[in-house]
Structure formats: structure tokens, C-alpha cells
Design a protein around this motif. Structure first.
Motif, PDB file in Angstrom:
ATOM      1  N   TYR B  31       0.975  -1.305   0.051  1.00  0.00           N
ATOM      2  CA  TYR B  31      -0.054  -0.013   0.164  1.00  0.00           C
ATOM      3  C   TYR B  31       0.954   1.218  -0.016  1.00  0.00           C
ATOM      4  CZ  TYR B  31      -3.732  -3.326   1.392  1.00  0.00           C
ATOM      5  OH  TYR B  31      -4.238  -4.404   1.309  1.00  0.00           O
ATOM      6  N   TYR B  35      -0.475  12.178   0.353  1.00  0.00           N
ATOM      7  CA  TYR B  35      -1.349  13.318   1.244  1.00  0.00           C
ATOM      8  C   TYR B  35      -0.586  14.590   0.743  1.00  0.00           C
ATOM      9  CZ  TYR B  35      -3.382   9.479   4.023  1.00  0.00           C
ATOM     10  OH  TYR B  35      -3.809   8.336   4.546  1.00  0.00           O
ATOM     11  N   LEU B  45      -5.997  12.935   1.779  1.00  0.00           N
ATOM     12  CA  LEU B  45      -5.358  12.136   0.899  1.00  0.00           C
ATOM     13  C   LEU B  45      -5.831  12.459  -0.711  1.00  0.00           C
ATOM     14  CD1 LEU B  45      -4.203   9.045   0.545  1.00  0.00           C
ATOM     15  CD2 LEU B  45      -6.738   8.191   0.646  1.00  0.00           C
ATOM     16  N   TYR B  48      -4.218   6.878  -3.625  1.00  0.00           N
ATOM     17  CA  TYR B  48      -3.577   5.578  -2.976  1.00  0.00           C
ATOM     18  C   TYR B  48      -3.468   4.462  -3.879  1.00  0.00           C
ATOM     19  CZ  TYR B  48      -8.482   3.874  -2.303  1.00  0.00           C
ATOM     20  OH  TYR B  48      -9.789   3.633  -2.311  1.00  0.00           O
ATOM     21  N   ALA B  50      -3.115   0.133  -3.598  1.00  0.00           N
ATOM     22  CA  ALA B  50      -3.215  -1.134  -3.085  1.00  0.00           C
ATOM     23  C   ALA B  50      -2.013  -2.151  -3.399  1.00  0.00           C
ATOM     24  CB  ALA B  50      -4.700  -1.864  -3.097  1.00  0.00           C
ATOM     25  N   LYS B  57      -8.576   7.121  -6.358  1.00  0.00           N
ATOM     26  CA  LYS B  57      -8.786   8.527  -5.929  1.00  0.00           C
ATOM     27  C   LYS B  57      -8.950   8.529  -4.310  1.00  0.00           C
ATOM     28  CE  LYS B  57     -10.394   9.953 -10.575  1.00  0.00           C
ATOM     29  NZ  LYS B  57     -11.532  10.556 -11.004  1.00  0.00           N
ATOM     30  N   GLY B  58      -8.380   9.597  -3.795  1.00  0.00           N
ATOM     31  CA  GLY B  58      -8.555   9.882  -2.661  1.00  0.00           C
ATOM     32  C   GLY B  58      -9.794  11.126  -2.321  1.00  0.00           C
ATOM     33  N   TRP B  97      -1.860  -2.825   5.633  1.00  0.00           N
ATOM     34  CA  TRP B  97      -2.991  -1.751   5.838  1.00  0.00           C
ATOM     35  C   TRP B  97      -4.234  -2.233   5.753  1.00  0.00           C
ATOM     36  CZ3 TRP B  97      -2.782   3.158   7.676  1.00  0.00           C
ATOM     37  CH2 TRP B  97      -3.886   4.054   7.793  1.00  0.00           C
ATOM     38  N   PRO B  98      -5.400  -1.866   6.485  1.00  0.00           N
ATOM     39  CA  PRO B  98      -5.175  -0.850   7.427  1.00  0.00           C
ATOM     40  C   PRO B  98      -5.070  -1.365   8.970  1.00  0.00           C
ATOM     41  CG  PRO B  98      -7.484  -1.521   7.071  1.00  0.00           C
ATOM     42  CD  PRO B  98      -6.619  -2.351   6.215  1.00  0.00           C
ATOM     43  N   ASP B  99      -4.686  -2.344   9.097  1.00  0.00           N
ATOM     44  CA  ASP B  99      -4.495  -2.903  10.361  1.00  0.00           C
ATOM     45  C   ASP B  99      -3.041  -2.743  10.991  1.00  0.00           C
ATOM     46  OD1 ASP B  99      -5.947  -6.129   9.661  1.00  0.00           O
ATOM     47  OD2 ASP B  99      -6.780  -4.173  10.436  1.00  0.00           O
ATOM     48  N   THR B 100      -2.033  -2.100  10.196  1.00  0.00           N
ATOM     49  CA  THR B 100      -0.828  -1.736  10.658  1.00  0.00           C
ATOM     50  C   THR B 100      -0.548  -0.363  10.080  1.00  0.00           C
ATOM     51  OG1 THR B 100       0.251  -2.795   8.524  1.00  0.00           O
ATOM     52  CG2 THR B 100       0.085  -4.148  10.382  1.00  0.00           C
ATOM     53  N   GLU B 101       0.598   0.205  10.819  1.00  0.00           N
ATOM     54  CA  GLU B 101       0.721   1.542  10.634  1.00  0.00           C
ATOM     55  C   GLU B 101       1.278   2.077   9.068  1.00  0.00           C
ATOM     56  OE1 GLU B 101       4.184   2.269  13.163  1.00  0.00           O
ATOM     57  OE2 GLU B 101       4.690   0.435  12.778  1.00  0.00           O
ATOM     58  N   ALA B 102       0.992   3.317   8.551  1.00  0.00           N
ATOM     59  CA  ALA B 102       1.429   3.715   7.552  1.00  0.00           C
ATOM     60  C   ALA B 102       2.852   4.456   8.113  1.00  0.00           C
ATOM     61  CB  ALA B 102       0.645   4.506   6.772  1.00  0.00           C
ATOM     62  N   PHE B 104       5.529   7.346   6.695  1.00  0.00           N
ATOM     63  CA  PHE B 104       5.685   8.626   5.986  1.00  0.00           C
ATOM     64  C   PHE B 104       7.081   9.009   5.678  1.00  0.00           C
ATOM     65  CE2 PHE B 104       1.336  10.404   5.968  1.00  0.00           C
ATOM     66  CZ  PHE B 104       0.631   9.552   6.913  1.00  0.00           C
TER      67      PHE B 104
END
Lengths: 112, 113
Positions: B31, B35, B45, B48, B50, B57-58, B97-102, B104
Motif C-alpha cells: 500500500y 497526502y 488523501l 492511494y 493497493a 482516488k482519494g 494496511w489498515p491493520d498496521t501503521e503507515a 511517511f
């Protein structure tokens, strides 16, 4: 449309004191994230909260999630100057979504 | 270097020009996200992805184009820059994602004059 509100937006606190930052959101979500940002820097992940009742702690910071109340808190214990930063909560828009909606951030200043 | 890197760090461009912001990650995360951060609006956002060749689109995609031909790269192109696109742009990646951090990147400060 998901709305995420943080309060306070600005917080000045003395070293050694405790305080809580609140993050309210407007629609159902079971994923909430807390980030820290130092001035002019990137975002650093602090916590990922994945379910109702989740509580996570790291050092002087503790985060919790109440999905029924649509509320997360970030509690600061015995603040130190190094915690001065802007703290963001972010909420996943909905089930099956990949999109985050961020709060506007809480700028924390810890003063001696 | 391991991690997620953005280039350039700073860019000044003229209205109407095309500009591409680069994002590269070494973790093989599936992922990736773009932003923008603006005073008064927080982070929003743009696009994004996957996986390679999958983008969506965000919240604020107008005026931007993305591609993802390789897992590790996720460039963001402003087709015809406008002053309203002056902002700080952050790229992020996540393996679960979305169960773990992103994570930056360090950001690109773009000024459109």
C-alpha cells in the motif's frame, strides 16, 4: 462525510503534569491511528487502535479507543519537553476503505 | 537507504508547468499513499494504491495523476500546476494496511508561483 475533531487544538502544559487530548469522529469506524509531527518534519506513527476498548501505551503516552462513543483519547503522563509536537488522530473512513480522515492536530507545548 | 524517500525535498515551479514528485520505498509494501498538508485543512488523501497497477482516488484527486508500475515507486504528477497546489506533499506506505501503521516520507514542499 466523516468528520474528525480534536480538542484542544493548542495545549500548553507544564513539565510533570498530566493531560488528555480528545479525538471525536462522526461515523462508525473501528480503526484509529495517532501520529506525531515535529515542526517541519514528517509524521511518526504512535499507535494503531484496531478495536473497541483497545488501549496501547508507549512511554508517557497512552491511547484508547471507544468505538461506541466514537472517541479516542491520548493521555500524557508527567509531560516532558521532548513531547512537544503536533499530535494527529486519523480515522479510517469505513469498512473496506483505505482512506484516512485526519483531525486538524493538537499542538502541544511542554514548558519547564 | 532503507525506508521511504521522497524527491525532491523542495520544488518551486511556475503555474501551468507539469511537475512530478517521486516516492520510493524499500520495504516492498503493497500500500502506498499520497497526502497533501495545508494549514487549516490538515492532511488530505490525494491518491492511494493497493498494489502495483492498482490505484484509486482519494479526497482531493483533481489536477493530479499517479502511476504505479513497480511496487516500490509511486510518483505523483501535477499535470498543469496551479497556485492552489502549493503545499507540502507526503508519501506513505504500509505493508498491512489498515491493520498496521503507515510510514511517511520526509515530505516535499512544493511552491507554485
Amino acid at each position: 462525510e466523516l468528520k474528525v475533531e480534536q480538542n484542544p487544538l493548542f495545549l500548553s502544559m507544564q513539565e510533570g503534569k498530566n493531560y488528555t487530548i480528545y479525538c471525536n469522529y462522526s461515523t462508525t469506524s473501528d480503526r484509529l491511528y495517532w501520529y506525531r509531527q515535529d515542526p517541519g518534519k514528517s509524521l511518526e506513527s504512535l499507535f494503531v487502535l484496531l478495536s473497541n476498548g483497545a488501549v496501547k501505551q508507549e512511554g508517557r503516552l497512552m491511547a484508547s479507543l471507544d468505538t461506541k462513543a466514537r472517541l479516542s483519547t491520548l493521555h500524557i503522563t508527567a509531560a516532558v519537553h521532548d513531547l512537544s509536537a503536533t499530535y494527529f488522530c486519523a480515522v479510517l473512513v469505513g469498512a473496506g476503505s483505505y482512506q484516512l480522515t485526519f483531525g486538524k492536530g493538537t499542538k502541544l507545548s511542554v514548558i519547564p | 537507504d532503507a525506508g521511504i524517500t521522497q524527491s525532491p525535498r523542495y520544488k518551486i515551479t511556475e503555474t501551468g508547468r507539469q511537475v512530478t514528485l517521486m516516492c520510493h520505498q524499500t520495504w516492498s509494501h503493497s500500500y502506498m499513499f499520497w497526502y497533501r498538508q495545508d494549514l487549516g485543512h490538515g492532511l488530505r488523501l490525494i491518491y492511494y494504491s493497493a498494489a502495483a497497477d492498482i490505484t484509486d482516488k482519494g479526497e482531493v484527486p483533481d489536477g493530479y495523476v499517479v502511476s504505479r508500475s513497480k511496487t516500490e515507486n509511486f510518483p505523483l504528477t501535477l499535470e498543469s500546476a496551479t497556485r492552489s497546489q502549493t503545499s507540502v506533499y507526503f508519501c506513505a506506505s504500509s505493508g498491512g494496511w489498515p491493520d498496521t501503521e503507515a510510514f511517511f516520507g520526509q515530505g516535499t514542499r512544493l511552491t507554485v508561483v
